[in-house]
Enzyme design. Structure first.
Site, short mmCIF file in Angstrom:
data_model
loop_
_atom_site.label_atom_id
_atom_site.label_comp_id
_atom_site.label_asym_id
_atom_site.label_seq_id
_atom_site.Cartn_x
_atom_site.Cartn_y
_atom_site.Cartn_z
N LYS A 39 0.84 -1.21 0.00
CA LYS A 39 0.00 0.00 0.00
C LYS A 39 0.87 1.25 0.00
O LYS A 39 0.65 2.17 -0.78
CB LYS A 39 -0.90 -0.02 1.25
N ASN A 40 1.87 1.29 0.87
CA ASN A 40 2.66 2.51 1.01
C ASN A 40 3.63 2.73 -0.15
O ASN A 40 4.29 3.75 -0.21
CB ASN A 40 3.44 2.49 2.34
N CYS A 134 -6.00 7.61 9.47
CA CYS A 134 -6.12 6.83 10.70
C CYS A 134 -6.06 7.75 11.92
O CYS A 134 -5.39 8.76 11.91
CB CYS A 134 -4.97 5.84 10.80
N ARG A 139 -1.51 14.67 13.42
CA ARG A 139 -0.59 14.45 12.30
C ARG A 139 -0.39 15.76 11.57
O ARG A 139 -1.10 16.09 10.62
CB ARG A 139 -1.09 13.32 11.41
N ASP A 331 4.04 0.77 12.61
CA ASP A 331 2.87 0.07 12.08
C ASP A 331 2.76 -1.37 12.58
O ASP A 331 1.71 -1.99 12.45
CB ASP A 331 2.90 0.07 10.54
N ARG A 424 -8.70 -0.97 4.35
CA ARG A 424 -7.88 0.10 3.77
C ARG A 424 -6.51 -0.40 3.36
O ARG A 424 -5.90 0.15 2.44
CB ARG A 424 -7.69 1.24 4.79
C1 UD1 Z 1 4.04 6.94 6.76
C2 UD1 Z 1 3.32 5.65 6.44
C3 UD1 Z 1 2.66 5.10 7.70
C4 UD1 Z 1 3.65 4.99 8.85
C5 UD1 Z 1 4.42 6.30 9.04
C6 UD1 Z 1 5.55 6.17 10.04
C7 UD1 Z 1 2.68 5.99 4.12
C8 UD1 Z 1 1.56 6.23 3.16
N1 UD1 Z 1 2.32 5.94 5.41
O1 UD1 Z 1 3.04 7.87 7.18
O2 UD1 Z 1 2.12 3.82 7.38
O3 UD1 Z 1 2.94 4.72 10.05
O4 UD1 Z 1 4.99 6.71 7.79
O5 UD1 Z 1 6.43 5.16 9.64
O6 UD1 Z 1 3.81 5.78 3.74
N2 UD1 Z 1 5.36 14.85 11.13
C9 UD1 Z 1 5.43 16.19 11.51
N3 UD1 Z 1 5.19 17.13 10.55
C10 UD1 Z 1 4.89 16.83 9.27
C11 UD1 Z 1 4.84 15.46 8.89
C12 UD1 Z 1 5.07 14.49 9.85
O7 UD1 Z 1 5.68 16.50 12.67
O8 UD1 Z 1 4.70 17.74 8.46
C13 UD1 Z 1 5.63 13.81 12.15
C14 UD1 Z 1 4.43 12.87 12.41
O9 UD1 Z 1 3.52 13.45 13.32
C15 UD1 Z 1 5.14 11.66 13.00
C16 UD1 Z 1 6.47 11.63 12.20
O10 UD1 Z 1 6.60 12.93 11.63
O11 UD1 Z 1 5.42 11.85 14.35
C17 UD1 Z 1 6.54 10.62 11.12
O12 UD1 Z 1 5.36 10.69 10.34
P1 UD1 Z 1 5.39 10.44 8.77
O13 UD1 Z 1 6.60 9.65 8.39
O14 UD1 Z 1 5.15 11.73 8.08
O15 UD1 Z 1 4.14 9.53 8.59
P2 UD1 Z 1 3.37 9.42 7.24
O16 UD1 Z 1 4.31 9.76 6.14
O17 UD1 Z 1 2.07 10.12 7.34
#
Ligand code: UD1
Length: 444
Positions: A39-40, A134, A139, A331, A424
């Site tokens: 998925k990712n 989720c 986030r 995850d 999902r």
């Molecule tokens: C991706 C994965 C998800 C996984 C997560 C962490 C996809 C589609 N999803 O989600 O399955 O659980 O990585 O491995 O690939 N953050 C900020 N500011 C931002 C963006 C992120 O502070 O602008 C923080 C988030 O709150 C979190 C950390 O960064 O604490 C990591 O999140 P992130 O890697 O961005 O998660 P996703 O990319 O949404």
């Protein structure tokens, strides 16, 4: 050819439940279970269609709910995503005529934020709502907004939407240091850099294999991206990419692989998890081996061998701290906590990525688990305990699957609500689990 219909999937399955007959600690599952495409990996690759002059075909695409949300976003932008066969889709951006990300789809799909980079780079402007998905803590999207500004775009917030405009309609290359490693921010700015003017340097990026996979595909279609899989990525901007008939094959889902491994360690005697890449899940296989699970690792399979001979209470406790790749994935934290309720001794869990991602432990406690929460990020699990079946509401994809494991390991019947979340990310999961001997039914 079938065009994916807007709203075709989600609204029909939203209220589905799983009814599971627990094994009461017996290890009777066996056989072979194949891992689907990640998925990712497919979500960013689909969004990358915006960077192309022509279209491309993606194969090994998992038939999951999130695809429906991607289709809604594609629809709103005038892009095409056409199903050619099961797991085979044609993605084409020739008709692109919009710059606004669909609000309803975005609300249900945090990963919709991946569209922002390529869309802003191609259209010179972008409108999007705060992405949902989720329920795993706040986030934020600050990394995205700061990055767009660095690339010469202006950001305004009006009526709960972000309005972003590139200066003179074109992003310019920039040096961006991410204060937090983020998977989707890394992917977004790689894609933005492909169409930006000049060079983009991204520092402190995420190292997940799905990023390397995306970059390999984009480079094979003419992009110039160096350093994927290392902390610094350099992109030389250019024109639209051309696939020229190139086919993208979705890499195996490492999180599904890990989910099956944990399920197998608790509930199976001999189980082969095939069509996977064991190298992407080394942290988990090493931990399970330390705990006493007998594994055989091949190039594209993992076997759990003669596991039924040992009751789960003989496995040893583990300490886990979730981290960015190649560390322990957040995850798989919930599925592993279910494992830890069954093994002997005290295990310590430190969830460092998302706050709120341990809230589900309350439900495991109601099933009979002994879990002490120290704060929102840390908990101790004492095992082994006998879990008793009950009704559970999974708040996100991975917790949903963790509850399926808990239901299978428990005594008596469990009902899992919110199957929408499991759908999902896991394709037809009940059918695949039935094939290895699980008693799980979908009711709608
Ligand atoms: C991706 C994965 C998800 C996984 C997560 C962490 C996809 C589609 N999803 O989600 O399955 O659980 O990585 O491995 O690939 N953050 C900020 N500011 C931002 C963006 C992120 O502070 O602008 C923080 C988030 O709150 C979190 C950390 O960064 O604490 C990591 O999140 P992130 O890697 O961005 O998660 P996703 O990319 O949404």
């Amino acid at each position: 050819m079938i065009k994916i219909q807007k709203n075709s999937i989600m609204h029909t399955v939203k209220k589905d439940k799983f009814v599971i007959q627990g094994l009461g600690g017996k290890k009777t599952l066996s056989g072979k279970i194949a891992v689907k495409g990640a998925k990712n990996a497919i979500l960013p690759v689909m969004a990358s269609g915006i960077l192309f002059k022509d279209g491309f075909t993606a194969t090994n695409v998992p038939e999951i709910e999130d695809l429906g949300r991607m289709a809604e976003i594609f629809d709103g932008l005038g892009l095409q995503i056409n199903k050619q066969a099961r797991g085979k889709y044609l993605i084409n951006s020739e008709g692109i005529n919009g710059a606004e990300i669909d609000e309803n789809a975005s609300k249900h799909l945090r990963a919709s934020v991946i569209f922002t980079g390529p869309l802003l780079a191609r259209q010179g402007e972008l409108i999007f709502p705060h992405p949902g998905g989720c329920v795993i803590g706040a986030r934020p999207i600050d990394l995205f907004l700061e990055g767009f500004k660095k690339m010469g775009a202006a950001v305004e917030i009006k009526k709960n939407k972000y309005f972003v405009k590139a200066k003179n309609g074109k992003l310019r290359g920039a040096e961006i240091f991410f204060k937090i490693q983020s998977v989707t921010a890394t992917e977004t700015f790689i894609m933005a850099g492909v169409l930006a003017k000049g060079k983009t340097i991204l520092k402190n990026v995420a190292l997940e294999p799905e990023i390397v996979d995306l970059v390999n595909f984009l480079n094979s279609c003419g992009a110039q991206i160096k350093g994927a899989g290392t902390p610094t990525i350099e992109i030389s901007g250019g024109g639209l990419l051309k696939a020229k008939g190139q086919i993208y094959k979705t890499m195996p889902d490492r999180l599904e692989t890990g989910s099956f491994l944990i399920l197998g360690a608790l509930c199976a005697d001999n189980l082969e998890i095939c069509d996977c890449n064991p190298q992407h899940i080394e942290i988990l296989t090493e931990m399970l081996k330390d705990s006493g699970v007998n594994l055989e690792l091949g190039k594209d399979y993992i076997k759990i061998i003669n596991n039924g001979g040992k009751p789960n209470g003989h496995f040893k406790s583990l300490n886990i701290k979730t981290r960015e790749y190649p560390g322990f994935p957040t995850d798989l934290q919930a599925p592993l906590v279910v494992y830890l309720t069954q093994v002997g001794g005290d295990s310590f869990i430190f969830e460092t990525i998302f706050e709120g991602r341990l809230n589900y432990t309350e439900d495991l406690v109601k099933m009979g688990a002994v879990i002490k929460m120290w704060d929102a990020h840390r908990a101790t699990v004492n095992g082994p305990t006998v879990l008793k079946g009950r009704e559970l509401d999974g708040p996100d994809i991975r917790t949903g699957f963790a509850f399926v494991i808990a239901g299978l390991v428990a005594k008596n019947e469990s009902i899992i609500n919110n199957v929408y979340y499991i759908d999902r990310g896991y394709e037809s999961i009940e059918k695949r689990l039935r094939q290895i001997g699980a008693d799980i039914k979908r009711i709608n």
